[in-house]
Design a protein around this motif. Structure first.
Motif, PDB file in Angstrom:
ATOM      1  N   GLU A  15       0.840  -1.200   0.000  1.00  0.00           N
ATOM      2  CA  GLU A  15       0.000   0.000   0.000  1.00  0.00           C
ATOM      3  C   GLU A  15       0.875   1.249   0.000  1.00  0.00           C
ATOM      4  O   GLU A  15       1.838   1.354   0.739  1.00  0.00           O
ATOM      5  N   ALA A  16       0.552   2.197  -0.867  1.00  0.00           N
ATOM      6  CA  ALA A  16       1.327   3.437  -0.949  1.00  0.00           C
ATOM      7  C   ALA A  16       1.167   4.221   0.345  1.00  0.00           C
ATOM      8  O   ALA A  16       0.073   4.354   0.876  1.00  0.00           O
ATOM      9  N   THR A  17       2.268   4.725   0.860  1.00  0.00           N
ATOM     10  CA  THR A  17       2.259   5.495   2.096  1.00  0.00           C
ATOM     11  C   THR A  17       2.721   6.912   1.803  1.00  0.00           C
ATOM     12  O   THR A  17       3.901   7.123   1.525  1.00  0.00           O
ATOM     13  N   PRO A  18       1.821   7.885   1.821  1.00  0.00           N
ATOM     14  CA  PRO A  18       2.237   9.262   1.516  1.00  0.00           C
ATOM     15  C   PRO A  18       2.964   9.894   2.698  1.00  0.00           C
ATOM     16  O   PRO A  18       2.653   9.611   3.851  1.00  0.00           O
ATOM     17  N   TRP A  19       3.949  10.741   2.400  1.00  0.00           N
ATOM     18  CA  TRP A  19       4.568  11.494   3.484  1.00  0.00           C
ATOM     19  C   TRP A  19       3.623  12.622   3.860  1.00  0.00           C
ATOM     20  O   TRP A  19       2.839  13.087   3.050  1.00  0.00           O
ATOM     21  N   GLN A  20       3.689  13.021   5.107  1.00  0.00           N
ATOM     22  CA  GLN A  20       2.812  14.059   5.602  1.00  0.00           C
ATOM     23  C   GLN A  20       3.649  15.197   6.176  1.00  0.00           C
ATOM     24  O   GLN A  20       4.857  15.069   6.357  1.00  0.00           O
ATOM     25  N   GLU A  21       2.995  16.289   6.449  1.00  0.00           N
ATOM     26  CA  GLU A  21       3.682  17.412   7.081  1.00  0.00           C
ATOM     27  C   GLU A  21       4.319  16.917   8.372  1.00  0.00           C
ATOM     28  O   GLU A  21       3.673  16.252   9.178  1.00  0.00           O
ATOM     29  N   PRO A  22       5.620  17.184   8.577  1.00  0.00           N
ATOM     30  CA  PRO A  22       6.304  16.653   9.770  1.00  0.00           C
ATOM     31  C   PRO A  22       5.587  17.064  11.052  1.00  0.00           C
ATOM     32  O   PRO A  22       5.278  18.241  11.251  1.00  0.00           O
ATOM     33  N   ARG A  23       5.331  16.073  11.884  1.00  0.00           N
ATOM     34  CA  ARG A  23       4.636  16.340  13.126  1.00  0.00           C
ATOM     35  C   ARG A  23       5.627  16.480  14.276  1.00  0.00           C
ATOM     36  O   ARG A  23       6.761  16.034  14.212  1.00  0.00           O
ATOM     37  N   ARG A  24       5.169  17.084  15.350  1.00  0.00           N
ATOM     38  CA  ARG A  24       5.967  17.220  16.565  1.00  0.00           C
ATOM     39  C   ARG A  24       5.658  16.034  17.470  1.00  0.00           C
ATOM     40  O   ARG A  24       4.495  15.760  17.771  1.00  0.00           O
ATOM     41  N   VAL A  25       6.686  15.315  17.905  1.00  0.00           N
ATOM     42  CA  VAL A  25       6.500  14.146  18.760  1.00  0.00           C
ATOM     43  C   VAL A  25       7.030  14.450  20.154  1.00  0.00           C
ATOM     44  O   VAL A  25       7.761  15.422  20.362  1.00  0.00           O
ATOM     45  N   ARG A  26       6.679  13.605  21.105  1.00  0.00           N
ATOM     46  CA  ARG A  26       7.114  13.828  22.478  1.00  0.00           C
ATOM     47  C   ARG A  26       8.611  13.519  22.625  1.00  0.00           C
ATOM     48  O   ARG A  26       9.173  12.751  21.858  1.00  0.00           O
ATOM     49  N   VAL A  27       9.211  14.118  23.626  1.00  0.00           N
ATOM     50  CA  VAL A  27      10.653  14.001  23.827  1.00  0.00           C
ATOM     51  C   VAL A  27      11.081  12.547  23.988  1.00  0.00           C
ATOM     52  O   VAL A  27      12.122  12.128  23.473  1.00  0.00           O
ATOM     53  N   GLY A  28      10.273  11.767  24.679  1.00  0.00           N
ATOM     54  CA  GLY A  28      10.626  10.375  24.944  1.00  0.00           C
ATOM     55  C   GLY A  28      10.766   9.517  23.704  1.00  0.00           C
ATOM     56  O   GLY A  28      11.349   8.426  23.772  1.00  0.00           O
ATOM     57  N   ARG A  29      10.274   9.996  22.575  1.00  0.00           N
ATOM     58  CA  ARG A  29      10.392   9.207  21.343  1.00  0.00           C
ATOM     59  C   ARG A  29      11.845   9.062  20.904  1.00  0.00           C
ATOM     60  O   ARG A  29      12.174   8.178  20.109  1.00  0.00           O
ATOM     61  N   GLY A  30      12.723   9.909  21.434  1.00  0.00           N
ATOM     62  CA  GLY A  30      14.135   9.761  21.112  1.00  0.00           C
ATOM     63  C   GLY A  30      14.649   8.381  21.482  1.00  0.00           C
ATOM     64  O   GLY A  30      15.419   7.759  20.732  1.00  0.00           O
ATOM     65  N   TRP A  31      14.216   7.895  22.648  1.00  0.00           N
ATOM     66  CA  TRP A  31      14.574   6.537  23.055  1.00  0.00           C
ATOM     67  C   TRP A  31      13.794   5.516  22.235  1.00  0.00           C
ATOM     68  O   TRP A  31      14.324   4.464  21.863  1.00  0.00           O
ATOM     69  N   GLY A  32      12.556   5.827  21.909  1.00  0.00           N
ATOM     70  CA  GLY A  32      11.730   4.907  21.128  1.00  0.00           C
ATOM     71  C   GLY A  32      12.331   4.618  19.763  1.00  0.00           C
ATOM     72  O   GLY A  32      12.252   3.493  19.257  1.00  0.00           O
ATOM     73  N   ARG A 205      11.060  21.109  14.417  1.00  0.00           N
ATOM     74  CA  ARG A 205       9.854  20.847  15.213  1.00  0.00           C
ATOM     75  C   ARG A 205      10.111  19.787  16.269  1.00  0.00           C
ATOM     76  O   ARG A 205       9.322  19.659  17.214  1.00  0.00           O
ATOM     77  N   ASN A 206      11.166  19.024  16.091  1.00  0.00           N
ATOM     78  CA  ASN A 206      11.467  17.945  17.043  1.00  0.00           C
ATOM     79  C   ASN A 206      12.877  18.108  17.603  1.00  0.00           C
ATOM     80  O   ASN A 206      13.619  17.139  17.772  1.00  0.00           O
ATOM     81  N   PHE A 207      13.217  19.361  17.909  1.00  0.00           N
ATOM     82  CA  PHE A 207      14.560  19.657  18.397  1.00  0.00           C
ATOM     83  C   PHE A 207      14.878  18.876  19.661  1.00  0.00           C
ATOM     84  O   PHE A 207      15.957  18.273  19.778  1.00  0.00           O
ATOM     85  N   TRP A 208      13.970  18.854  20.618  1.00  0.00           N
ATOM     86  CA  TRP A 208      14.261  18.194  21.887  1.00  0.00           C
ATOM     87  C   TRP A 208      14.241  16.675  21.783  1.00  0.00           C
ATOM     88  O   TRP A 208      15.119  16.015  22.370  1.00  0.00           O
ATOM     89  N   PRO A 209      13.297  16.063  21.062  1.00  0.00           N
ATOM     90  CA  PRO A 209      13.404  14.610  20.863  1.00  0.00           C
ATOM     91  C   PRO A 209      14.707  14.207  20.168  1.00  0.00           C
ATOM     92  O   PRO A 209      15.334  13.207  20.529  1.00  0.00           O
ATOM     93  N   LEU A 210      15.138  15.005  19.175  1.00  0.00           N
ATOM     94  CA  LEU A 210      16.385  14.711  18.478  1.00  0.00           C
ATOM     95  C   LEU A 210      17.594  14.939  19.387  1.00  0.00           C
ATOM     96  O   LEU A 210      18.599  14.216  19.285  1.00  0.00           O
ATOM     97  N   THR A 211      17.507  15.937  20.266  1.00  0.00           N
ATOM     98  CA  THR A 211      18.588  16.162  21.227  1.00  0.00           C
ATOM     99  C   THR A 211      18.715  14.977  22.168  1.00  0.00           C
ATOM    100  O   THR A 211      19.823  14.493  22.444  1.00  0.00           O
ATOM    101  N   TRP A 212      17.575  14.486  22.655  1.00  0.00           N
ATOM    102  CA  TRP A 212      17.571  13.313  23.528  1.00  0.00           C
ATOM    103  C   TRP A 212      18.096  12.087  22.778  1.00  0.00           C
ATOM    104  O   TRP A 212      18.887  11.308  23.317  1.00  0.00           O
ATOM    105  N   TRP A 213      17.674  11.935  21.526  1.00  0.00           N
ATOM    106  CA  TRP A 213      18.186  10.840  20.688  1.00  0.00           C
ATOM    107  C   TRP A 213      19.694  10.961  20.509  1.00  0.00           C
ATOM    108  O   TRP A 213      20.427   9.972  20.592  1.00  0.00           O
ATOM    109  N   GLY A 214      20.180  12.169  20.267  1.00  0.00           N
ATOM    110  CA  GLY A 214      21.610  12.382  20.073  1.00  0.00           C
ATOM    111  C   GLY A 214      22.418  12.041  21.311  1.00  0.00           C
ATOM    112  O   GLY A 214      23.499  11.450  21.217  1.00  0.00           O
ATOM    113  N   ILE A 215      21.896  12.401  22.479  1.00  0.00           N
ATOM    114  CA  ILE A 215      22.585  12.078  23.737  1.00  0.00           C
ATOM    115  C   ILE A 215      22.667  10.568  23.923  1.00  0.00           C
ATOM    116  O   ILE A 215      23.726  10.013  24.249  1.00  0.00           O
TER     117      ILE A 215
END
Length: 256
Positions: A15-32, A205-215
């Motif tokens: 099934e074709a999956t369209p990209w969507q406007e980037p959403r803001r996710v919670r900080v904890g998703r960095g670990w997810g 839009r996901n600066f803090w989740p990405l920061t947590w992921w980077g750490i």
């Protein structure tokens, strides 16, 4: 939005999956993202380690061969897209194929190389501007005799440090622009410049989740290095796969 492009003919029925406007996710998703990447790694541990070793050999060889380093940089987005293809098969079909690492050479290679060219040009332009500004601010003569000047005026070292920090600050948004650009160009045929802008918007839009992921990624890399570097054969592929998980989370609104 853009349609999802099949990695291989075997995926065309998916099934074709369209990209969507980037959403803001919670900080904890960095670990997810990292946790989900370990799940992808477990679907082909041996092949993942093989890809990591091949990448290492390729990187070393590019530094030895004249002009190889520049060539490697030009094709960096192609290999990044290949890694996304590897992760995609692991997610959608449950196994990892070494052959997918070269999928970027079969699909969208020209656009991926163009993306790398634009990215490198932006870095070069930013570096030139910062260097010129530093020369104007500090003075050419002072920089040419920097060691002697610092001995007489220690504050000059702080001024140079300031310009180094300015360069780093300007480099961060460029790195953000490049983070998800390969996936957007490869999977959705987004134009290179638009992909860079879209990636920057998603990262911002996901600066803090990405920061947590980077750490977390940095800690894992340090841990892998402490394990006689053997741990890096696990951590490096997992870090790469985590970008695929993050891409799906931010641009496809799909949590793995």
């Amino acid at each position: 939005m853009g349609e999802f492009i099949a990695v291989t003919e075997m995926d065309e029925a998916a099934e074709a999956t369209p990209w969507q406007e980037p959403r803001r996710v919670r900080v904890g998703r960095g670990w997810g993202w990292i946790y989900g990447a370990f799940g992808l790694f477990n679907r082909g541990m041996g092949v993942s380690v093989g890809i990591c070793l091949f990448s290492l050999v390729l990187s070393i060889a590019s530094g030895i061969i004249p002009g190889g380093s520049l060539l490697y940089q030009l094709f960096s987005m192609v290999f990044a897209a290949g890694l996304m293809s590897v992760a995609h098969r692991a997610h959608t079909m449950g196994y990892i194929s070494f052959n997918d690492y070269f999928e970027g050479f079969r699909q969208q290679m020209g656009q991926l190389v163009l993306t790398a060219v634009i990215y490198l040009a932006l870095i070069l332009g930013m570096t030139i501007l910062v260097v010129i500004a530093a020369f104007v601010s500090i003075g050419i003569e002072q920089l040419m005799n920097f060691d002697e000047v610092v001995e007489s005026d220690p504050a000059m070292a702080l001024q140079l440090l300031l310009w180094v920090l300015v360069g780093i600050a300007l480099l961060i948004p460029l790195m953000m622009a490049a983070l998800f650009a390969p996936a957007l160009v490869f999977f959705h045929q987004v134009a290179p410049w638009e992909a860079l802008k879209l990636s920057l918007r998603g990262c911002w839009r996901n600066f803090w989740p990405l920061t947590w992921w980077g750490i977390l990624a940095t800690l894992l890399l340090l841990l892998g290095a402490m394990m006689l570097l053997v741990g890096l054969l696990v951590v490096v592929p997992v870090t790469g796969y985590s970008l695929y998980v993050a891409y799906r989370d931010i641009f496809l609104h799909d949590e793995i």
